[in-house]
Design a protein around this motif. Structure first.
Motif, PDB file in Angstrom:
ATOM      1  N   CYS A  33       0.871  -1.173   0.000  1.00  0.00           N
ATOM      2  CA  CYS A  33       0.000   0.000   0.000  1.00  0.00           C
ATOM      3  C   CYS A  33       0.909   1.224   0.000  1.00  0.00           C
ATOM      4  CB  CYS A  33      -0.897   0.055   1.229  1.00  0.00           C
ATOM      5  SG  CYS A  33      -2.045  -1.300   1.370  1.00  0.00           S
ATOM      6  N   ASP A  42      -4.637   1.734  -2.367  1.00  0.00           N
ATOM      7  CA  ASP A  42      -4.922   0.358  -1.959  1.00  0.00           C
ATOM      8  C   ASP A  42      -4.833   0.207  -0.440  1.00  0.00           C
ATOM      9  OD1 ASP A  42      -5.650  -0.462  -4.467  1.00  0.00           O
ATOM     10  OD2 ASP A  42      -3.748  -1.405  -4.947  1.00  0.00           O
ATOM     11  N   THR A  43      -5.429  -0.877   0.068  1.00  0.00           N
ATOM     12  CA  THR A  43      -5.618  -0.981   1.519  1.00  0.00           C
ATOM     13  C   THR A  43      -5.156  -2.300   2.118  1.00  0.00           C
ATOM     14  OG1 THR A  43      -7.873  -1.887   1.357  1.00  0.00           O
ATOM     15  CG2 THR A  43      -7.657   0.518   1.311  1.00  0.00           C
TER      16      THR A  43
END
Length: 270
Positions: A33, A42-43
């Motif tokens: 990330c 993004d996570t």
């Protein structure tokens, strides 16, 4: 099943990053990330929640952009939405999917956890961060909703799962090699410098490596079609071009396999 997990935080050319790895019996999967100019890109996966939570809570960002809907990229979205109350953006075609219950194979659930549902807003063709304008570039092939993000001020390109490695040996059954080639051609029409991949990290000589991957896949495509025209079967083509077997093929019950490269070329070539 005991999974080994770890995460490493570092700054890469002014971009804050975290790289998490999940390992089991010779299969090692990782995901990055990034945080840059107030944006989380993004996570991570739900299975890495413990390792990623401090990073997701402490970094300086006020919005999140997701390259595509896969669980290793969306697993932390519900957490940051709840704890930080910020907007999360994704491709328009995936808004309903991430709002619903996650549906993907058991082996992926074992590695990445079960992604919790979250509410997402649609990414526009262009987006703004605190100090920059961004281009959202359609790059399907790995998934239909896949996007790459280009910072027009810094020239930094975030490629999600478009690059990953220069010489693809296995793909998921759902992937399309011809479409990936076209997506690589698309990003090469843009001017960019640093390339940040969600699995390879900061890619040295990013443009050259993307060109290298495009040319490699084009050669694979050529060889598959050539061997097929000479009467070779799909299995014979696979054994000729990809003789090595990888642990992920067995672990995924064949969802990741080199045969899918051959099949996607032949299906779309015909």
């Amino acid at each position: 099943m005991i999974l080994k997990k770890k995460a490493f935080i570092e700054e890469l050319n002014g971009v804050q990053s975290i790289n998490g790895t999940v390992s089991f019996q010779g299969v090692n999967l990782n995901v990055f990330c990034y945080v840059t100019d107030g944006v989380l890109i993004d996570t991570g996966g739900e299975s890495l929640h413990k390792q990623f939570a401090p990073f997701l809570l402490e970094q300086d960002y006020d919005q999140a952009w997701i390259t595509h809907h896969h669980e290793d990229h969306t697993g932390g979205a519900a957490f940051i939405q709840k704890t930080r109350n910020i907007p999360v953006y994704i491709h328009n075609m995936s808004i309903e999917e991430v709002l619903g219950k996650a549906d993907y194979p058991i082996y992926r659930q074992l590695f990445w956890g079960r992604r919790k549902s979250f509410k997402a807003l649609p990414l526009s063709n262009t987006m703004k961060s605190r100090n920059a304008n961004w281009e959202m570039i359609e790059t399907p092939g790995h998934s239909d909703d896949h996007l790459a993000f280009l910072n027009q001020q810094t020239g930094q390109l975030f490629t999600g799962d478009l690059y990953v490695n220069p010489k693809t040996k296995v793909t998921m059954q759902s992937e399309s090699i011809p479409t990936i080639i076209e997506s690589l051609k698309t990003v090469l029409t843009y001017q960019f410098g640093d390339v940040f991949c969600q699995h390879a990290g900061l890619v040295s000589n990013g443009r050259e490596m993307i060109i290298h991957k495009k040319e490699y896949l084009e050669e694979i495509q050529y060889q598959v079609l050539k061997l097929h025209s000479e009467g070779y079967s799909k299995k014979e083509i696979q054994l000729s071009l990809f003789p090595k077997k990888y642990p992920i093929t067995l672990f995924s019950s064949g969802d990741w396999d080199s045969i899918h490269i051959v099949e996607s070329v032949l299906f779309e070539g015909n």
